[in-house]
Write a protein that holds these residues in place. Structure first.
Motif, PDB file in Angstrom:
ATOM      1  N   ALA A 280      10.465  -1.030  12.622  1.00  0.00           N
ATOM      2  CA  ALA A 280       9.755  -1.861  11.669  1.00  0.00           C
ATOM      3  C   ALA A 280       8.672  -1.089  11.065  1.00  0.00           C
ATOM      4  CB  ALA A 280       9.132  -3.070  12.367  1.00  0.00           C
ATOM      5  N   ALA A 281       8.075   0.106  12.012  1.00  0.00           N
ATOM      6  CA  ALA A 281       6.905   0.817  11.734  1.00  0.00           C
ATOM      7  C   ALA A 281       7.397   1.853  10.597  1.00  0.00           C
ATOM      8  CB  ALA A 281       6.669   1.450  12.925  1.00  0.00           C
ATOM      9  N   ASP A 282       8.641   2.286  10.874  1.00  0.00           N
ATOM     10  CA  ASP A 282       9.203   3.304   9.881  1.00  0.00           C
ATOM     11  C   ASP A 282       9.424   2.567   8.721  1.00  0.00           C
ATOM     12  OD1 ASP A 282       8.656   5.486  11.533  1.00  0.00           O
ATOM     13  OD2 ASP A 282      10.868   5.325  12.569  1.00  0.00           O
ATOM     14  N   ASP A 283      10.058   1.537   8.649  1.00  0.00           N
ATOM     15  CA  ASP A 283      10.517   0.587   7.497  1.00  0.00           C
ATOM     16  C   ASP A 283       9.358   0.196   6.498  1.00  0.00           C
ATOM     17  OD1 ASP A 283      12.772  -0.383   6.242  1.00  0.00           O
ATOM     18  OD2 ASP A 283      11.978  -2.352   6.255  1.00  0.00           O
ATOM     19  N   TYR A 284       8.316  -0.004   7.002  1.00  0.00           N
ATOM     20  CA  TYR A 284       7.160  -0.233   6.288  1.00  0.00           C
ATOM     21  C   TYR A 284       6.807   0.932   5.401  1.00  0.00           C
ATOM     22  CZ  TYR A 284       5.798  -4.200   9.382  1.00  0.00           C
ATOM     23  OH  TYR A 284       5.841  -5.436   9.909  1.00  0.00           O
ATOM     24  N   TRP A 285       7.268   2.048   5.692  1.00  0.00           N
ATOM     25  CA  TRP A 285       6.710   3.258   4.782  1.00  0.00           C
ATOM     26  C   TRP A 285       7.866   3.651   4.006  1.00  0.00           C
ATOM     27  CZ3 TRP A 285       2.637   6.321   4.257  1.00  0.00           C
ATOM     28  CH2 TRP A 285       1.314   6.076   5.089  1.00  0.00           C
ATOM     29  N   ALA A 435      -2.276  -6.336  -1.563  1.00  0.00           N
ATOM     30  CA  ALA A 435      -2.408  -5.489  -0.634  1.00  0.00           C
ATOM     31  C   ALA A 435      -1.362  -4.259  -1.084  1.00  0.00           C
ATOM     32  CB  ALA A 435      -1.787  -6.061   0.968  1.00  0.00           C
ATOM     33  N   LEU A 436      -2.091  -2.990  -1.079  1.00  0.00           N
ATOM     34  CA  LEU A 436      -1.571  -1.975  -1.594  1.00  0.00           C
ATOM     35  C   LEU A 436      -1.691  -0.704  -0.923  1.00  0.00           C
ATOM     36  CD1 LEU A 436      -2.992  -2.413  -5.157  1.00  0.00           C
ATOM     37  CD2 LEU A 436      -0.728  -3.131  -4.544  1.00  0.00           C
ATOM     38  N   ARG A 437      -0.710   0.272  -1.028  1.00  0.00           N
ATOM     39  CA  ARG A 437      -0.769   1.483  -0.529  1.00  0.00           C
ATOM     40  C   ARG A 437      -0.868   2.656  -1.489  1.00  0.00           C
ATOM     41  NH1 ARG A 437       2.757   1.373   3.533  1.00  0.00           N
ATOM     42  NH2 ARG A 437       1.389   1.627   5.306  1.00  0.00           N
ATOM     43  N   LEU A 500       1.830  10.865  -7.264  1.00  0.00           N
ATOM     44  CA  LEU A 500       1.108   9.809  -6.954  1.00  0.00           C
ATOM     45  C   LEU A 500       2.160   8.505  -6.724  1.00  0.00           C
ATOM     46  CD1 LEU A 500      -1.397   8.161  -6.804  1.00  0.00           C
ATOM     47  CD2 LEU A 500      -1.252   7.938  -9.308  1.00  0.00           C
ATOM     48  N   VAL A 501       1.806   7.928  -5.756  1.00  0.00           N
ATOM     49  CA  VAL A 501       2.650   6.489  -5.413  1.00  0.00           C
ATOM     50  C   VAL A 501       1.620   5.447  -5.165  1.00  0.00           C
ATOM     51  CG1 VAL A 501       4.366   5.349  -3.877  1.00  0.00           C
ATOM     52  CG2 VAL A 501       4.493   7.917  -4.569  1.00  0.00           C
ATOM     53  N   VAL A 502       1.726   4.316  -5.855  1.00  0.00           N
ATOM     54  CA  VAL A 502       1.090   3.128  -5.654  1.00  0.00           C
ATOM     55  C   VAL A 502       2.017   2.135  -5.419  1.00  0.00           C
ATOM     56  CG1 VAL A 502      -0.539   1.303  -6.433  1.00  0.00           C
ATOM     57  CG2 VAL A 502      -0.794   3.649  -7.238  1.00  0.00           C
ATOM     58  N   MET A 503       2.005   1.556  -4.218  1.00  0.00           N
ATOM     59  CA  MET A 503       3.190   0.587  -3.685  1.00  0.00           C
ATOM     60  C   MET A 503       2.711  -0.642  -2.992  1.00  0.00           C
ATOM     61  SD  MET A 503       6.455   0.550  -3.610  1.00  0.00           S
ATOM     62  CE  MET A 503       6.661   2.316  -4.065  1.00  0.00           C
ATOM     63  N   PRO A 504       3.112  -1.652  -3.266  1.00  0.00           N
ATOM     64  CA  PRO A 504       2.628  -3.154  -2.833  1.00  0.00           C
ATOM     65  C   PRO A 504       3.256  -2.985  -1.282  1.00  0.00           C
ATOM     66  CG  PRO A 504       3.587  -3.578  -4.997  1.00  0.00           C
ATOM     67  CD  PRO A 504       3.898  -1.966  -4.675  1.00  0.00           C
ATOM     68  N   CYS A 505       2.267  -3.557  -0.500  1.00  0.00           N
ATOM     69  CA  CYS A 505       2.500  -3.349   1.041  1.00  0.00           C
ATOM     70  C   CYS A 505       3.554  -4.445   1.313  1.00  0.00           C
ATOM     71  CB  CYS A 505       1.431  -3.553   1.737  1.00  0.00           C
ATOM     72  SG  CYS A 505       0.169  -2.162   1.552  1.00  0.00           S
ATOM     73  N   ALA A 506       4.599  -4.203   2.181  1.00  0.00           N
ATOM     74  CA  ALA A 506       5.431  -5.228   2.668  1.00  0.00           C
ATOM     75  C   ALA A 506       4.600  -6.315   3.679  1.00  0.00           C
ATOM     76  CB  ALA A 506       6.712  -4.470   3.684  1.00  0.00           C
ATOM     77  N   ALA A 507       5.132  -7.370   3.400  1.00  0.00           N
ATOM     78  CA  ALA A 507       4.597  -8.494   4.353  1.00  0.00           C
ATOM     79  C   ALA A 507       4.568  -8.082   5.749  1.00  0.00           C
ATOM     80  CB  ALA A 507       5.255  -9.840   4.275  1.00  0.00           C
ATOM     81  N   GLY A 508       3.308  -8.316   6.413  1.00  0.00           N
ATOM     82  CA  GLY A 508       3.349  -7.943   7.967  1.00  0.00           C
ATOM     83  C   GLY A 508       3.215  -6.513   8.272  1.00  0.00           C
ATOM     84  N   ASP A 509       2.885  -5.803   7.125  1.00  0.00           N
ATOM     85  CA  ASP A 509       2.656  -4.420   7.580  1.00  0.00           C
ATOM     86  C   ASP A 509       1.033  -4.079   8.191  1.00  0.00           C
ATOM     87  OD1 ASP A 509       1.744  -1.494   7.585  1.00  0.00           O
ATOM     88  OD2 ASP A 509       2.861  -1.139   5.595  1.00  0.00           O
ATOM     89  N   PRO A 510       1.180  -3.854   9.251  1.00  0.00           N
ATOM     90  CA  PRO A 510      -0.335  -3.824  10.022  1.00  0.00           C
ATOM     91  C   PRO A 510      -1.413  -2.745   9.309  1.00  0.00           C
ATOM     92  CG  PRO A 510       1.356  -2.782  11.504  1.00  0.00           C
ATOM     93  CD  PRO A 510       2.115  -3.295  10.212  1.00  0.00           C
TER      94      PRO A 510
END
Length: 513
Positions: A280-285, A435-437, A500-510
């Motif tokens: 899950a930790a890798d998949d968030y990225w 929530a954005l990265r 440049l990357v602007v990406m909505p965060c996945a649900a649950g990404d701590p």
């Protein structure tokens, strides 16, 4: 203008002139010729009663005819502009014929939601520019570059044999035949060759390492025009939980790999990576890493296939029992039927073959399959920032080309770094809490830092900054994102290219709370 050419030119104009008058007549009647010329009568059938354009043409041809050798040796001063005005020519039947030749307008943005990146007239010209660097490359050979997902016997190998089920994709058979027509060392083809640039457990760094590097070994062995490239599933966790450091490392290696292929006249076909359902930790990225790959493909205007997107709706994301490698249909990886495409490796085979088909046809001179599309609005300066119209968003730029130096010390973030080099400014309008990265990747010798400003383009408006990546939940409002150039202690500006990357965060990404 030589006399014969002048006579021929006069004949062409006079014939068109006569044709216009003939075509404009009623079924019966006469046309009054200018300058007191004889009337030309039409009978009820519409035929010219006394004098036809053929009569005029034959008389003129007898006086001015040139054989092929004489015509080749004759220098004609008249250009297409002499005969066609404003893109329109009048033909003898009175119908206006327009000449609408599409011209490349600019680099194509690689919008999210498309499995295949656009191939526009501009992109085709880019292909030709790449190919000019490698005149010895074979236009009907491709190489594989990747890790265990590309090393799988189910990846493309089966296209070297009769395809069991084309499904709706029989139109791709000609491209399979074209690549199978070239025999490579060992009697293989591009489809079933064991590539020196593919190995289980490897990363983009490995492909560039050693002397000679694996990628160079394969380039020398088969001299391909195209390269099917996918790394990232192993790279993404290389530095453990420090995904920002991993992204920098991965970005440097992928950039170097792609540019090395381009230098050899090879057109890379990049791919996004599958989900990492085993971690899950890798998949968030994964979306952020895939965003960088998209930005890189867009910057270089080379093909991209969105493998990740095609996997998400499939059962188990099209992955096997290890939740990492794509699974294969019971009919084998080349079963392209609707049931076969419920499996990950089958899906990758289909979209990869489609990408090869699109690129091969466009490169061979067929009309580009996609129309020109508009690029990002704005100039990237504080008074006219580039507009982030939708999310996710990727872009590539070059701060060394920017005229803006309005920002230096971002006091709102209590930053002490000297960012007095040139910057590029983006505007982002948020309508609902999001929530954005945010991430930026730059190349060797370049240091671009990322800053998020709220409400205005000012140093005091800074609310977040990072060398590579940060995340933030934003309330509705107007924000500005600044890619700014770091200036070292010696005063040297480390400006240059960035992604440049602007990406909505996945649900649950701590990391995105």
């Amino acid at each position: 203008m030589p006399q014969r050419a002048l006579a021929l030119f006069g004949f062409l104009l006079f014939s068109v002139f006569i044709g216009m008058f003939v075509a404009s007549c009623d079924v019966t009647g006469t046309v009054n010729m200018p300058d007191g010329g004889a009337d030309v009568g039409l009978d009820a059938s519409g035929d010219v009663a006394d004098l036809t354009t053929e009569d005029v043409a034959l008389d003129l041809v007898e006086e001015t005819s040139l054989d092929a050798a004489e015509l080749d040796a004759t220098e004609l001063d008249a250009t297409s502009e002499d005969l066609v005005l404003d893109g329109v020519s009048d033909v003898a039947d009175g119908v206006e014929e327009t000449f609408d030749i599409p011209q490349p307008e600019g680099p194509a943005p690689y919008e999210f939601g498309l499995v295949q990146s656009p191939i526009t007239p501009w992109v085709v010209e880019r292909f030709r520019a790449i190919a000019a660097a490698g005149t010895s490359q074979n236009d009907e050979v491709f190489m594989k570059v990747g890790d265990s997902i590309s090393a799988s016997a189910a990846f493309l190998n089966c296209f070297a044999s009769p395809v069991p089920n084309w499904g709706a994709y029989a139109g791709l058979a000609s491209t399979v035949d074209a690549f199978n027509a070239v025999s490579l060392p060992g009697g293989s083809t591009s489809f079933n060759r064991t590539s020196a640039a593919v190995e289980v457990g490897r990363t983009a760094s490995w492909a560039l390492s050693g002397s000679p590097a694996p990628i160079n070994v394969e380039l020398a062995a088969i001299e391909p025009r195209f390269a099917v490239v996918m790394y990232g599933s192993n790279d993404i966790g290389w530095f453990g939980s420090d995904h920002a450091a991993t992204l920098r490392w991965y970005g440097d290696n992928m950039l170097a790999l792609v540019d090395r292929l381009l230098q050899q006249g090879v057109i890379p076909i990049l791919s996004t990576i599958p989900p990492r359902d085993d971690s899950a930790a890798d998949d968030y990225w994964v979306p952020t890493f895939n965003g960088f790959v998209r930005a890189l493909a867009q910057a270089r205007q080379v093909p991209l296939t969105d493998f990740h997107q095609t996997l998400l709706p499939l059962p188990s994301h099209g992955l096997g029992s290890d939740h990492l490698h794509p699974n294969v249909g019971p009919g084998g990886g080349c079963d392209l039927s609707a049931s076969g495409l419920q499996y990950g490796q089958n899906t990758r085979n289909q979209i990869t073959l489609e990408a090869l088909d699109r690129v091969r046809r466009a490169f061979a001179g067929e009309p580009p399959p996609d129309a020109e599309v508009l690029s990002v609005e704005g100039q990237g300066v504080p008074s006219e920032p580039m507009r982030i119209a939708s999310l996710p968003f990727v872009h590539s730029g070059d701060t060394s080309q920017s005229s803006s130096r309005a920002l230096s010390l971002y006091s709102g973030c209590s930053a002490t770094q000297n960012e007095s080099g040139p910057e590029v400014v983006y505007e982002l309008q948020i309508d609902t809490p999001s929530a954005l990265r945010f991430a930026v990747v730059d190349g060797p010798g370049v240091d671009i830092d990322l800053h998020l400003l709220s409400g205005s383009v000012s140093e005091s408006a800074c609310i977040a900054r990072a060398h590579t990546a940060f995340s933030r939940t934003l309330a509705p409002g107007t924000y500005y994102l600044v890619a700014d150039t770091f200036v070292g202690s010696g005063g040297g500006e480390e400006s240059g290219e960035y992604f440049l990357v602007v990406m909505p965060c996945a649900a649950g990404d701590p990391e995105c709370q």
